[in-house]
Design a protein around this motif. Structure first.
Motif, PDB file in Angstrom:
ATOM      1  N   GLN A   1      -7.960  -6.462  -2.517  1.00  0.00           N
ATOM      2  CA  GLN A   1      -8.264  -6.609  -3.947  1.00  0.00           C
ATOM      3  C   GLN A   1      -6.931  -6.705  -4.681  1.00  0.00           C
ATOM      4  O   GLN A   1      -6.313  -5.686  -4.969  1.00  0.00           O
ATOM      5  CB  GLN A   1      -9.061  -5.422  -4.502  1.00  0.00           C
ATOM      6  N   ILE A   2      -6.484  -7.907  -4.958  1.00  0.00           N
ATOM      7  CA  ILE A   2      -5.191  -8.068  -5.624  1.00  0.00           C
ATOM      8  C   ILE A   2      -5.422  -8.037  -7.134  1.00  0.00           C
ATOM      9  O   ILE A   2      -6.178  -8.859  -7.659  1.00  0.00           O
ATOM     10  CB  ILE A   2      -4.511  -9.396  -5.207  1.00  0.00           C
ATOM     11  N   PRO A   3      -4.792  -7.102  -7.842  1.00  0.00           N
ATOM     12  CA  PRO A   3      -5.074  -6.953  -9.286  1.00  0.00           C
ATOM     13  C   PRO A   3      -4.323  -7.975 -10.136  1.00  0.00           C
ATOM     14  O   PRO A   3      -3.620  -7.627 -11.079  1.00  0.00           O
ATOM     15  CB  PRO A   3      -4.585  -5.531  -9.581  1.00  0.00           C
ATOM     16  N   ILE A   4      -4.464  -9.244  -9.789  1.00  0.00           N
ATOM     17  CA  ILE A   4      -3.754 -10.318 -10.480  1.00  0.00           C
ATOM     18  C   ILE A   4      -4.792 -11.317 -10.968  1.00  0.00           C
ATOM     19  O   ILE A   4      -5.772 -11.590 -10.264  1.00  0.00           O
ATOM     20  CB  ILE A   4      -2.769 -11.013  -9.506  1.00  0.00           C
ATOM     21  N   ILE A   5      -4.548 -11.888 -12.156  1.00  0.00           N
ATOM     22  CA  ILE A   5      -5.512 -12.833 -12.720  1.00  0.00           C
ATOM     23  C   ILE A   5      -5.578 -14.111 -11.876  1.00  0.00           C
ATOM     24  O   ILE A   5      -4.631 -14.458 -11.166  1.00  0.00           O
ATOM     25  CB  ILE A   5      -5.192 -13.164 -14.198  1.00  0.00           C
ATOM     26  N   ASN A   6      -6.722 -14.795 -11.955  1.00  0.00           N
ATOM     27  CA  ASN A   6      -6.961 -16.004 -11.159  1.00  0.00           C
ATOM     28  C   ASN A   6      -5.963 -17.109 -11.477  1.00  0.00           C
ATOM     29  O   ASN A   6      -5.501 -17.225 -12.613  1.00  0.00           O
ATOM     30  CB  ASN A   6      -8.355 -16.579 -11.478  1.00  0.00           C
TER      31      ASN A   6
ATOM     32  N   ARG B   1      -7.227 -16.973  -4.323  1.00  0.00           N
ATOM     33  CA  ARG B   1      -7.779 -16.777  -5.671  1.00  0.00           C
ATOM     34  C   ARG B   1      -6.675 -16.692  -6.710  1.00  0.00           C
ATOM     35  O   ARG B   1      -6.743 -17.321  -7.760  1.00  0.00           O
ATOM     36  CB  ARG B   1      -8.634 -15.507  -5.730  1.00  0.00           C
TER      37      ARG B   1
ATOM     38  N   ARG C   1       0.834  -1.200   0.000  1.00  0.00           N
ATOM     39  CA  ARG C   1       0.000   0.000   0.000  1.00  0.00           C
ATOM     40  C   ARG C   1       0.868   1.249   0.000  1.00  0.00           C
ATOM     41  O   ARG C   1       0.499   2.283  -0.538  1.00  0.00           O
ATOM     42  CB  ARG C   1      -0.856   0.034   1.280  1.00  0.00           C
TER      43      ARG C   1
ATOM     44  N   GLU D   1      -8.210 -13.682  -1.147  1.00  0.00           N
ATOM     45  CA  GLU D   1      -7.607 -13.091  -2.341  1.00  0.00           C
ATOM     46  C   GLU D   1      -6.318 -13.812  -2.718  1.00  0.00           C
ATOM     47  O   GLU D   1      -6.068 -14.074  -3.892  1.00  0.00           O
ATOM     48  CB  GLU D   1      -7.316 -11.601  -2.102  1.00  0.00           C
TER      49      GLU D   1
ATOM     50  N   PHE E   1       4.033  -3.206  -7.676  1.00  0.00           N
ATOM     51  CA  PHE E   1       2.926  -2.311  -8.003  1.00  0.00           C
ATOM     52  C   PHE E   1       2.213  -1.957  -6.706  1.00  0.00           C
ATOM     53  O   PHE E   1       2.384  -2.615  -5.680  1.00  0.00           O
ATOM     54  CB  PHE E   1       1.967  -2.950  -9.013  1.00  0.00           C
ATOM     55  N   GLN E   2       1.440  -0.879  -6.782  1.00  0.00           N
ATOM     56  CA  GLN E   2       0.747  -0.429  -5.581  1.00  0.00           C
ATOM     57  C   GLN E   2      -0.651  -1.039  -5.535  1.00  0.00           C
ATOM     58  O   GLN E   2      -1.411  -0.936  -6.501  1.00  0.00           O
ATOM     59  CB  GLN E   2       0.649   1.101  -5.570  1.00  0.00           C
ATOM     60  N   SER E   3      -0.964  -1.691  -4.431  1.00  0.00           N
ATOM     61  CA  SER E   3      -2.271  -2.327  -4.326  1.00  0.00           C
ATOM     62  C   SER E   3      -2.592  -2.607  -2.867  1.00  0.00           C
ATOM     63  O   SER E   3      -1.735  -2.567  -2.003  1.00  0.00           O
ATOM     64  CB  SER E   3      -2.281  -3.633  -5.125  1.00  0.00           C
ATOM     65  N   ASP E   4      -3.849  -2.909  -2.644  1.00  0.00           N
ATOM     66  CA  ASP E   4      -4.346  -3.286  -1.334  1.00  0.00           C
ATOM     67  C   ASP E   4      -4.436  -4.813  -1.314  1.00  0.00           C
ATOM     68  O   ASP E   4      -4.714  -5.416  -2.350  1.00  0.00           O
ATOM     69  CB  ASP E   4      -5.742  -2.675  -1.189  1.00  0.00           C
TER      70      ASP E   4
END
Lengths: 601, 124
Positions: free
Chosen positions: A436-441, A471, A414, A468, A430-433
């Motif tokens: 909600q991980i912005p990575i494909i399943n 996932r 974060r 997450e 990368f910046q993320s929480d």
């Protein structure tokens, strides 16, 4: 003749292997090939359905049995006056089927019988059983009352009269009486009751629950909600007998009580308020025979009629606060005043203020203190096979992103301050929480979450973080999770965290007030401030961080408060189990942290 | 951000977005840093690549020599191809630019090499 010989050697083989197994389990049992006055039956005991009545009869036909010792095992011992008598019994019965649906019994001489503790059958006070409470005629009449086309629970069928008894909560709602009152056929029971139980003369219940227990079914240990019922609660057993288990949750005492067919169980005072009762689901019970010996009794279809009287309005002043809904509510409310979970709506804002913003402010100083990798985390990363893709969910300054050159490593966090450190070190971030991980399943081989989840302010958010990770992991992919443990002193050994307590900074930080009142979104959240380098007093609190600032005098160094939820023993495993579709490969305690390795199924 | 990272990123966490992949890549500034070529490393990455995403990103960063289709089996021993892929995935760094959700058009800025994938509370 040769077939008998063959048979004998087969039995001898089985005897040998049983002897080895039992000997390995209990070294006090010494078997013998020479005749002794003790015989062991190696393959039947209380645990696996021995029929003591038949056994005793058969043995007594040969000679007189002195004693039968039945430990709670799948073997038992017979004691005789002499070795000759024992030898006679062995010659006649070894390898013989004693009951039609059983196996041939396997016997051996035995030098001595280990001391078995007598079953600690300490009964709770206030427990009364009235034998033969009803006649066969009344029993028949009561059973005939029931129509079983309605509600079916998982293992038993239930009918309610007067009020519905709500299973799970073990309570009733006195504001919702049922139209169906107690059947008038029950009335004659109270005349009997007043005569047989003068102590509770005049007790007239207004609620009845009838349970139909199929053979093998049971009911989990429970205590009927204190406040909603008067003392006592009574229960009639019809059609068959059963053994009910009573447990004292405070002292761990336990006892098994036989409820014979047609008997009335009366639970009052301690047995009603202080103990749990339940029925173990199984096909048979261990009961005493008329010779006062233990035997196995097969269960059969049984009905229970449980009568209760509502207390309106609900109240309770019992001496058993642990199981008391009224008193534990007061205790919980007292506790929750200083250790409660924040409101779901405020959680994100609290994390923003007291986690993310703090890390952005202290990031560079924090990063200077976080250079060495924890050995067990490093081992996990080194154990990944070449070509694996690793995701560090909450990578901080990236101290785990430079381990193992043979894998691809991605990280996120974060804190932009900490990500900047990573970028300078050429790590892919990368910046993320973590919610909600912005990575494909199903794309990542391994995931680590080191000292991250304890910054999330509610249970649901902590579960979501693990979900997450699961996932984005591929099937059979593994995750390693570390969270701070509430207990910093495992097995009487203090963790490094507690031991490093001599520093001026800590002294100053620990002079902070006990509680902080945070203003989050115009609402006030009160949280305790942790005393650094001491055991945690609550699960949810603020941990101070004193920022080193070279350019200004030390007294003016700013102190930041980071939010933490520290984990109880087993709490992390439970969170993981809640996610489903996951196997806990390993869980361990590592320098004040609870840790798990998970595998996605 | 290197394209190896780009290969895994999605905007599917936005509420209402179904796939969110591949993200549209918009490059404002890029740099190239030479890395040691390890053919095995690239070989192992092959089956993990979403080729359509990699191919369109290759066009955008100006690596025209990347083929339309890729067959993992035949590509494994094509050293020339592996070298080009090494360059594309590991040597090109997007310093400034953005990633765009294919379904909603939500823009995720890339600043100083770091994509900001954070979502607002009302987006999830």
């Amino acid at each position: 003749m040769s077939s008998t010989k063959n048979n004998m050697s087969k039995i001898q083989k089985k005897v040998k292997s049983k002897q080895l197994m039992i000997g390995a389990e209990n070294k006090e049992i010494e078997f013998s090939n020479e005749p002794q006055n003790i015989l062991a039956i190696l393959n039947y005991g209380l645990l696996n359905g021995i029929k003591t009545e038949i056994l005793i009869d058969r043995v007594n036909e040969i000679t007189s049995l002195l004693d039968l010792i039945l430990p709670n095992k799948s073997y038992c011992f017979l004691k005789f006056q002499s070795c000759d008598e024992a030898a006679k019994v062995l010659t006649e019965l070894n390898g013989i089927k004693l009951w039609t649906d059983g196996y041939p019994v396997l016997m051996s001489f035995c030098k001595s019988i280990p001391k078995y503790q007598d079953y600690l059958n300490e009964e709770p006070s206030g427990l009364i059983i009235l034998l033969d409470f009803v006649t066969d005629e009344i029993e028949k009449k009561l059973i005939a009352l029931l129509k079983w086309d309605e509600c079916k629970m998982k293992n038993r069928q239930v009918q309610h009269f007067g009020y519905e008894f709500i299973y799970g909560q073990n309570t009733v709602d006195y504001r919702k009486p049922l139209e169906r009152k107690l059947p008038p056929e029950c009335d004659e029971l109270w005349t009997i009751f007043d005569t047989k139980c003068p102590k509770f003369k005049g007790f007239r219940p207004d609620q009845l629950t009838v349970n139909k227990y199929e053979r093998g079914s049971g009911i989990p240990a429970h205590c009927d909600t204190h406040s909603v019922f008067e003392d006592p609660i009574i229960s009639l057993s019809l059609s068959a007998s059963i053994v009910m288990e009573f447990k004292d949750p405070v002292n761990g005492k336990h006892c098994s009580i036989l409820l014979p067919k047609k008997s009335l169980l009366i639970m009052s005072s301690e047995s009603r308020y202080g103990w749990l009762h339940g029925i173990t689901p199984k096909n048979s019970d261990i009961v005493k025979t008329k010779h006062n010996l233990m035997t196995v009794q097969q269960r059969e279809l049984r009905y229970s009629f449980t009568f209760r009287k509502l207390r309106i309005p609900p109240s309770c002043d019992c001496k058993f606060p642990l199981l008391c809904d009224i008193q534990s509510k007061i205790v919980n409310e007292q506790n929750s005043n200083n250790d409660h979970e924040v409101d779901q709506k405020l959680a994100a804002k609290l994390e923003l203020e007291n986690v993310h913003n703090v890390y952005n402010e202290i990031g560079n100083h924090f990063s200077e203190t976080r250079h060495s990798a924890w050995p067990n985390v490093e081992n996990f990363i080194m154990s990944l096979i070449e070509g694996s893709i690793l995701l560090d969910a909450g990578c901080g300054n990236g101290k785990y992103l430079n381990i193992n050159d043979k894998i691809t490593k991605l990280g996120f966090d974060r804190s932009s301050t900490l990500l900047q450190v990573c970028n300078e070190r050429n790590f892919q971030v990368f910046q993320s929480d973590c919610l909600q991980i912005p990575i494909i399943n199903d794309s990542i081989d391994a995931c680590i979450s080191i000292a991250v989840i304890h910054h999330l302010a509610t249970h649901d958010r902590r579960v979501q973080a693990i979900r997450e990770m699961l996932r984005v992991l591929r099937k059979k992919g593994q995750a390693l999770i570390y969270v701070w443990a509430k207990d910093q002193q495992k097995d009487n050994k203090k963790t490094r965290y507690l031991l490093q307590h001599q520093s001026k900074d800590i002294e100053k930080v620990n002079k902070l007030p006990e509680m902080a009142i945070l203003n989050i979104d115009e609402e006030k959240i009160e949280l305790p401030i942790h005393k650094n380098r001491t055991q945690f007093k609550s699960s949810n609190m603020l941990v101070p961080w004193k920022l080193k600032q070279k350019e200004i005098p030390e007294e003016q160094h700013k102190i930041f408060l980071r939010y933490y939820h520290v984990f109880e023993d087993g709490e992390l495993e439970n969170l993981c189990k809640e996610c489903g579709n996951v196997e806990i490969v390993r869980s361990y305690y590592d320098q004040g942290n609870h840790c798990v390795i998970l595998k996605k199924l | 951000m290197k394209l190896i990272t780009y290969n895994f990123l999605t905007s599917k966490c936005i509420r209402g977005v179904k796939v969110g992949y591949p993200l549209k890549l918009n490059v404002v500034e890029k740099k190239v840093e030479q890395q040691n070529f390890n053919p095995e490393f690239v070989q192992r990455m092959l089956p993990r690549l979403e080729w359509s995403a990699i191919k369109s990103a290759a066009d955008i960063v100006g690596c025209a020599e990347i083929p339309e289709n890729m067959n993992v089996e035949t590509s494994l021993h094509d050293t020339d191809f592996l070298q080009k892929l090494h360059h594309l995935l590991l040597e090109i760094e997007i310093v400034n630019g953005s990633l765009i959700c294919p379904e909603t058009g939500r823009v995720f800025p890339i600043t100083n090499g770091i994509p900001n994938m954070l979502l607002n509370e009302d987006e999830v």
